[in-house]
Design a protein around this motif. Structure first.
Motif, PDB file in Angstrom:
ATOM      1  N   THR A  83       0.783  -1.253   0.000  1.00  0.00           N
ATOM      2  CA  THR A  83       0.000   0.000   0.000  1.00  0.00           C
ATOM      3  C   THR A  83       0.808   1.293   0.000  1.00  0.00           C
ATOM      4  N   PHE A  84       2.145   1.211   0.010  1.00  0.00           N
ATOM      5  CA  PHE A  84       2.896   2.463   0.085  1.00  0.00           C
ATOM      6  C   PHE A  84       3.058   3.051  -1.317  1.00  0.00           C
ATOM      7  N   SER A  85       1.966   3.624  -1.791  1.00  0.00           N
ATOM      8  CA  SER A  85       1.984   4.115  -3.166  1.00  0.00           C
ATOM      9  C   SER A  85       1.227   5.428  -3.270  1.00  0.00           C
ATOM     10  N   ASP A  86       1.497   6.149  -4.340  1.00  0.00           N
ATOM     11  CA  ASP A  86       0.756   7.367  -4.657  1.00  0.00           C
ATOM     12  C   ASP A  86       0.085   7.158  -6.005  1.00  0.00           C
ATOM     13  N   PRO A  87      -1.070   7.824  -6.223  1.00  0.00           N
ATOM     14  CA  PRO A  87      -1.730   7.703  -7.524  1.00  0.00           C
ATOM     15  C   PRO A  87      -0.938   8.476  -8.588  1.00  0.00           C
ATOM     16  N   LEU A  88      -0.691   7.798  -9.711  1.00  0.00           N
ATOM     17  CA  LEU A  88       0.156   8.372 -10.764  1.00  0.00           C
ATOM     18  C   LEU A  88      -0.642   8.579 -12.048  1.00  0.00           C
ATOM     19  N   SER A  89      -0.514   9.762 -12.621  1.00  0.00           N
ATOM     20  CA  SER A  89      -1.145  10.016 -13.926  1.00  0.00           C
ATOM     21  C   SER A  89      -0.058  10.288 -14.952  1.00  0.00           C
ATOM     22  N   GLU A  90      -0.207   9.680 -16.143  1.00  0.00           N
ATOM     23  CA  GLU A  90       0.793   9.902 -17.198  1.00  0.00           C
ATOM     24  C   GLU A  90       0.118  10.547 -18.405  1.00  0.00           C
ATOM     25  N   CYS A  91       0.805  11.494 -19.001  1.00  0.00           N
ATOM     26  CA  CYS A  91       0.246  12.182 -20.170  1.00  0.00           C
ATOM     27  C   CYS A  91       0.447  11.309 -21.419  1.00  0.00           C
ATOM     28  N   LYS A  92      -0.626  11.157 -22.217  1.00  0.00           N
ATOM     29  CA  LYS A  92      -0.542  10.313 -23.421  1.00  0.00           C
ATOM     30  C   LYS A  92       0.351  10.948 -24.470  1.00  0.00           C
ATOM     31  N   LYS A  93       0.472  12.314 -24.413  1.00  0.00           N
ATOM     32  CA  LYS A  93       1.212  13.033 -25.448  1.00  0.00           C
ATOM     33  C   LYS A  93       2.695  13.190 -25.078  1.00  0.00           C
ATOM     34  N   CYS A  94       2.986  13.837 -23.954  1.00  0.00           N
ATOM     35  CA  CYS A  94       4.403  14.127 -23.638  1.00  0.00           C
ATOM     36  C   CYS A  94       4.994  13.094 -22.667  1.00  0.00           C
ATOM     37  N   HIS A  95       4.165  12.200 -22.152  1.00  0.00           N
ATOM     38  CA  HIS A  95       4.575  11.110 -21.251  1.00  0.00           C
ATOM     39  C   HIS A  95       5.178  11.579 -19.938  1.00  0.00           C
ATOM     40  N   LYS A  96       4.923  12.854 -19.583  1.00  0.00           N
ATOM     41  CA  LYS A  96       5.334  13.310 -18.249  1.00  0.00           C
ATOM     42  C   LYS A  96       4.392  12.676 -17.230  1.00  0.00           C
ATOM     43  N   ARG A  97       4.934  12.480 -16.011  1.00  0.00           N
ATOM     44  CA  ARG A  97       4.135  11.813 -14.980  1.00  0.00           C
ATOM     45  C   ARG A  97       3.885  12.757 -13.807  1.00  0.00           C
TER      46      ARG A  97
END
Ligand code: GAP
Length: 440
Positions: A83-97
């Motif tokens: 459970t030691f995690s953070d929610p991660l979002s990745e951009c489909k275009k520039c792939h920055k997280r």
């Protein structure tokens, strides 16, 4: 304080050698910093004052230095693997997280591209122990020092022949692969924690939580000298609590970027000990001689971040003075920085300054005083530039005392002792210097 003050503090910390970007000549690496000559002195002073306050001044708190890499089962038991995690979002275009919970909009803050579905990202750094890189040899850099304490609970209990309530304290590095490190040294990937696990009889945890919140606030104010109005103890809401926590107070500092956590004080119940008991198969119960009862102790944990405390101390002490405080005409035109650090944590406690550098009797006398004082205090000898400029350089790094040696010093064996904050100067005998500085 506003954002531009934060920028000033950051550039000051770099300019005067408190903090450097890690691997600077290679362009740095996100979330890692180095501490320079003044930074390490300030850090060590904060650490030592924590250790003194939490361990040495108490009869029932014991010190520990556990290893950074531990048996990976420790992290299964503690819940970190799951459970030691953070929610991660990745951009489909520039792939920055990005951290999903830090996003203000539903698209990429960099290029406005569409984001992929959020997923959980475990923050533990992985490595391999031994020459074979397979799942059996995988291990983690500890993401908190606390688990090293829990797995040593029985060792300390047995070797120190102590009774509940008692605490185990540890200072050391922790590592988290933060998705978005930032705000200078506020959110790092490698940082240092000062943690204490306080073991109590079940039912006594609320009283202990209240006690430690008060104790810890007092440390920041009375020992580190942080202004009380810039600190608050905020009770966490139910939805903010970590998986192990039954209640938690955050000690927050009013940073130029807003109120932010520097320490968490959590009531952890028997979560950790019961998990380690289950996963290790070892009996971790405490036996009370008097009541003849066996139980797993409950835990209250003050967990302080050294880097954030360091930053709070710098922000709190950093003062900009209009016009010149020092005597030279050139500095009268410029704004001056003054670091109003408590004398017990200032990186340099005394500066020794010969009034002039081209008179050997004076510089020799000054070196004699310097050699005497450096046996007891962190000192700096400085003979370059006008005396006003030298005072100013010392004020800027928070040196509480400056000792000036002049012609009269040679005849009378006395010096001028200058106080950083009041700029008051008093004439004192060289033989009295150590005791006068010690008293302040
Ligand atoms: N054992 C409990 C624990 O680790 P935490 O709230 O995750 O609790 C405690 O961390 C303290 O460690 C925080 O209040 C903060 O001062 C410091 N800390 C946590 N993550 C950090 C990071 N990425 N960079 C710098 N300090 C951090």
């Amino acid at each position: 304080m506003e954002n531009n003050s934060f920028e000033k503090i950051i550039s000051f910390a770099k300019r005067r050698g408190f903090v450097f970007q890690s691997s600077d000549i290679y362009g740095g690496i996100g979330g890692f910093y180095d501490f320079g000559p003044l930074g390490i002195e300030l850090r060590n002073n904060i650490k030592n004052s924590w250790w003194n306050y939490m361990v040495r001044q108490r009869d029932n708190v014991f010190g520990l230095d556990s290893s950074i890499i531990m048996n990976p089962n420790v992290w299964k038991a503690s819940g970190h693997t799951e459970t030691f995690s953070d929610p991660l979002s990745e951009c489909k275009k520039c792939h920055k997280r990005f951290r999903t919970d830090h996003l203000k909009e539903n698209n990429c803050p960099e290029c406005k591209g569409e984001l992929m579905e959020s997923r959980n990202f475990n923050l533990m750094f992985r490595t391999f122990v031994g020459p074979v890189e397979d799942s059996a040899s995988m291990a983690y850099l500890r993401p908190e020092t606390a688990q090293g304490i829990f797995v040593n609970y029985r060792n300390i209990l047995n070797t120190q022949r102590t009774k509940i309530p008692f605490g185990i304290a540890q200072v050391g590095k922790a590592f988290r692969n933060e998705i978005t490190p930032g705000n200078f040294i506020f959110r790092l990937r490698e940082f240092e924690q000062m943690e204490m696990e306080y073991f109590v009889e079940p039912g006594k945890e609320d009283e202990a939580l209240e006690y430690w919140v008060e104790q810890r606030m007092n440390w920041y104010v009375d020992i580190l000298g942080i202004k009380r109005e810039n600190l608050r103890a905020r009770k966490q809401e139910k939805d903010e609590l970590a998986h192990y926590s039954k209640g938690c107070f955050d000690i927050e500092y009013n940073f130029p970027v807003g109120w932010s956590e520097i320490e968490g004080i959590a009531s952890r119940g028997d979560f950790d000990l019961s998990q380690h008991q289950k996963f290790s198969g070892e009996d971790l119960n405490y036996f009370d001689d008097q009541t003849k009862e066996k139980y797993l102790p409950y835990v209250v944990e003050p967990s302080c971040g050294l880097d954030r405390t360091f930053l709070a101390v710098l922000c709190d002490a950093f003062t900009e003075v209009e016009g010149g405080r020092t005597t030279t005409t050139e500095s009268n035109k410029e704004k001056e920085f003054l670091l109003k650090l408590n004398s017990n944590i200032a990186p340099i406690k005394v500066a020794v300054l010969p009034l002039v550098k081209n008179k050997e009797e004076i510089t020799n006398k000054a070196k004699e005083v310097y050699n005497m004082l450096k046996k007891n205090f962190s000192c700096q000898y400085d003979e370059t530039g006008a005396i006003g400029r030298r005072y100013r350089r010392q004020d800027e790094i928070g040196t509480p005392f400056a000792v000036t040696i002049d012609f009269d010093s040679i005849i009378n064996d006395d010096v001028t002792l200058r106080n950083r904050d009041t700029m008051e100067q008093q004439r004192v005998k060289i033989s009295d210097l150590t005791s006068i500085i010690n008293e302040n």
